[in-house]
Design an enzyme around this catalytic site. Structure first.
Site, PDB file in Angstrom:
ATOM      1  N   LYS A  40       0.851  -1.196   0.000  1.00 28.04           N
ATOM      2  CA  LYS A  40       0.000   0.000   0.000  1.00 28.04           C
ATOM      3  C   LYS A  40       0.887   1.247   0.000  1.00 28.04           C
ATOM      4  CE  LYS A  40      -0.414  -0.046   5.043  1.00 28.04           C
ATOM      5  NZ  LYS A  40      -1.292   0.165   6.189  1.00 28.04           N
ATOM      6  N   ARG A 134      -9.897   0.099  14.998  1.00 26.70           N
ATOM      7  CA  ARG A 134      -9.774   0.809  13.732  1.00 26.70           C
ATOM      8  C   ARG A 134     -10.847   0.234  12.831  1.00 26.70           C
ATOM      9  NH1 ARG A 134      -3.754   1.267  11.045  1.00 26.70           N
ATOM     10  NH2 ARG A 134      -4.414  -0.587   9.924  1.00 26.70           N
ATOM     11  N   TYR A 266      16.715  29.258   7.752  1.00 24.34           N
ATOM     12  CA  TYR A 266      15.669  30.102   8.344  1.00 24.34           C
ATOM     13  C   TYR A 266      15.747  30.123   9.868  1.00 24.34           C
ATOM     14  CZ  TYR A 266      13.300  29.940   3.791  1.00 24.34           C
ATOM     15  OH  TYR A 266      12.983  30.043   2.464  1.00 24.34           O
ATOM     16  N   MET A 314      11.889  23.919   2.185  1.00 30.32           N
ATOM     17  CA  MET A 314      10.990  23.199   1.280  1.00 30.32           C
ATOM     18  C   MET A 314      11.757  22.342   0.272  1.00 30.32           C
ATOM     19  SD  MET A 314       7.982  24.626  -1.227  1.00 30.32           S
ATOM     20  CE  MET A 314       7.069  25.437   0.066  1.00 30.32           C
TER      21      MET A 314
HETATM   22  C1  LIG Z   1      -4.127  -4.387   7.576  1.00 27.69           C
HETATM   23  C2  LIG Z   1      -2.648  -4.311   7.526  1.00 27.69           C
HETATM   24  N1  LIG Z   1      -1.930  -5.446   7.519  1.00 27.69           N
HETATM   25  C3  LIG Z   1      -0.587  -5.432   7.496  1.00 27.69           C
HETATM   26  C4  LIG Z   1       0.096  -4.240   7.470  1.00 27.69           C
HETATM   27  C5  LIG Z   1       1.590  -4.270   7.455  1.00 27.69           C
HETATM   28  O1  LIG Z   1       2.092  -3.777   8.657  1.00 27.69           O
HETATM   29  P1  LIG Z   1       3.669  -3.706   8.875  1.00 27.69           P
HETATM   30  O2  LIG Z   1       4.159  -2.639   7.967  1.00 27.69           O
HETATM   31  O3  LIG Z   1       3.818  -3.365  10.313  1.00 27.69           O
HETATM   32  O4  LIG Z   1       4.182  -5.040   8.523  1.00 27.69           O
HETATM   33  C6  LIG Z   1      -0.608  -3.044   7.490  1.00 27.69           C
HETATM   34  C7  LIG Z   1       0.099  -1.763   7.546  1.00 27.69           C
HETATM   35  O5  LIG Z   1      -0.101  -0.956   8.414  1.00 27.69           O
HETATM   36  C8  LIG Z   1      -2.019  -3.079   7.514  1.00 27.69           C
HETATM   37  O6  LIG Z   1      -2.742  -1.941   7.500  1.00 27.69           O
END
Ligand SMILES: Cc1ncc(COP(=O)(O)O)c(C=O)c1O
Length: 375
Positions: A40, A134, A266, A314
């Protein structure tokens, strides 16, 4: 010595061999389970397509992403293997994802209806909230989800392939929430089985749980951060070799000699206490350099550790090169595997008051990604 060399002025070098080796090491530590590579957020900033290809080439069973759009982006790379996603928008049409054989997660009855509405007897996974608060169905909502899933599966409208949850405190292996979550998960799976659903995939472990909790490996482990070589439990001796995959570096855009008493960047939060050479590295907060790390970060130059000084801007940061011989175009490594004087992403996280996950995921802006290792 000046490590000059051609190349982009701001570059993230991604080591695909290291990625594959990390995945293999993680697969070996959870050898009774299948492995999901979590890609992701553009593979935690490493770039989606090359990481998906490298993961599959290395034999990874599953790919995991948050959103259906990310799953379709994985498919657009030509990938045809198992994919799971878990974060669809309330009004999202899931037909394209289902048609592309993406398994979508339902955390509620409403989400299950959304998946069924896509048609085509979708393979679906159920998420139970065992204590992260969550996503996932919690308490009585889990029973409702199970009932609805059993009805839909019985009527041939979908196939439940998996049940899963996510840890809240796996990076603290002794936290009591870990055992509690495992127990809640076992009860949730029992309830599902009592309703006549036998999911092929039961999964709970993220990277830290994969590294430290064999009891949570179950049928599948979902590894993200550790696969990128960032150890989420660095103080635990888990014995799994992990090599940082991303090296972030920049070529000096300017080098200047300044006297003692020179205010830098800065706000003049840093003033030189001696005559020194300052180098300007062309990455700033637009590239993901954390402003909270201003004056606390470091880098590597010609095998030495050097300090980043003054406020992060930046587009650029300043480094104190002391009396080193340095020229425009020389390379400063901001973070990497830590084998040539440079800090690691975890070192940066400690300096900036954040986590290694955020350091790599935020790398972007004008940074060019280049890939090393067998494609
Ligand atoms: C649902 C889910 N599974 C697995 C992971 C992987 O987690 P990690 O990066 O701690 O291995 C994530 C990432 O946050 C996640 O959201």
């Amino acid at each position: 010595m000046s490590p000059a060399g051609p190349g982009p002025q701001a570059e993230a070098v991604i080591d695909l061999d290291a990625y594959r080796a990390n995945l293999s090491a993680l697969a070996a530590v959870a050898s009774d389970a299948a492995l999901m590579a979590v890609v992701k957020a553009d593979a935690y900033g490493h770039g989606l397509a090359p990481m998906v290809r490298a993961a599959r080439d290395g034999g990874t069973d599953w790919i995991g992403v948050a959103t259906p759009a990310e799953a379709l982006a994985v498919r657009a790379t030509g990938d045809t293997g198992p994919i799971l996603c878990w974060l669809a928008a309330p009004d999202e049409d899931l037909a394209a994802a289902v048609a592309a054989d993406v398994e979508v997660t339902a955390s509620s009855v409403e989400q299950l209806e959304q998946i069924v509405a896509a048609g085509g007897r979708p393979r679906t996974q159920l998420k139970v909230d065992t204590g992260l608060a969550r996503n996932g169905a919690f308490g009585a909502d889990w029973s409702r989800l199970v009932e609805s899933a059993a009805a839909h599966q019985g009527a041939g409208r979908l196939e439940i392939t998996g049940v899963w949850s996510h840890f809240a405190c796996a990076d603290q292996p002794d936290h009591r929430a870990n055992d509690e979550q495992e127990q809640v998960f076992v009860r949730a799976v029992d309830e599902l089985q009592a309703a006549g659903i036998e999911p092929r995939w039961r999964h709970l472990a993220n990277s830290p749980a994969t590294l430290t909790r064999p009891s949570a490996h179950l049928d599948l482990v979902r590894v993200g951060v550790a696969s990128y070589g960032i150890d989420p439990v660095a103080t635990v001796d888990h014995g799994v070799p992990l090599t940082p995959v991303m090296t972030l570096r920049g070529r000096l855009a300017a080098v200047k000699r300044v006297p003692a008493g020179t205010g830098v960047s800065y706000g003049h939060t840093f003033t030189t206490d001696r005559a020194t050479t300052l180098g300007l590295v062309p990455l700033g907060y637009a590239e993901g350099i954390p402003v909270t790390g201003s004056g606390q970060l470091s880098g590597g130059f010609a095998g030495d550790r050097i300090a980043q000084v003054g406020r992060v801007c930046m587009d650029q940061i300043m480094v104190d090169l002391g009396d080193r011989d340095a020229r425009r175009g020389d390379v400063v490594t901001l973070f990497g595997p830590g084998q040539d004087g440079e800090p690691t992403a975890n070192d940066w996280a400690a300096a900036a008051g954040t986590i290694g996950y955020e350091i790599v995921t935020r790398v972007g802006g004008r940074v060019v990604r280049t890939y090393r290792g067998a494609p």
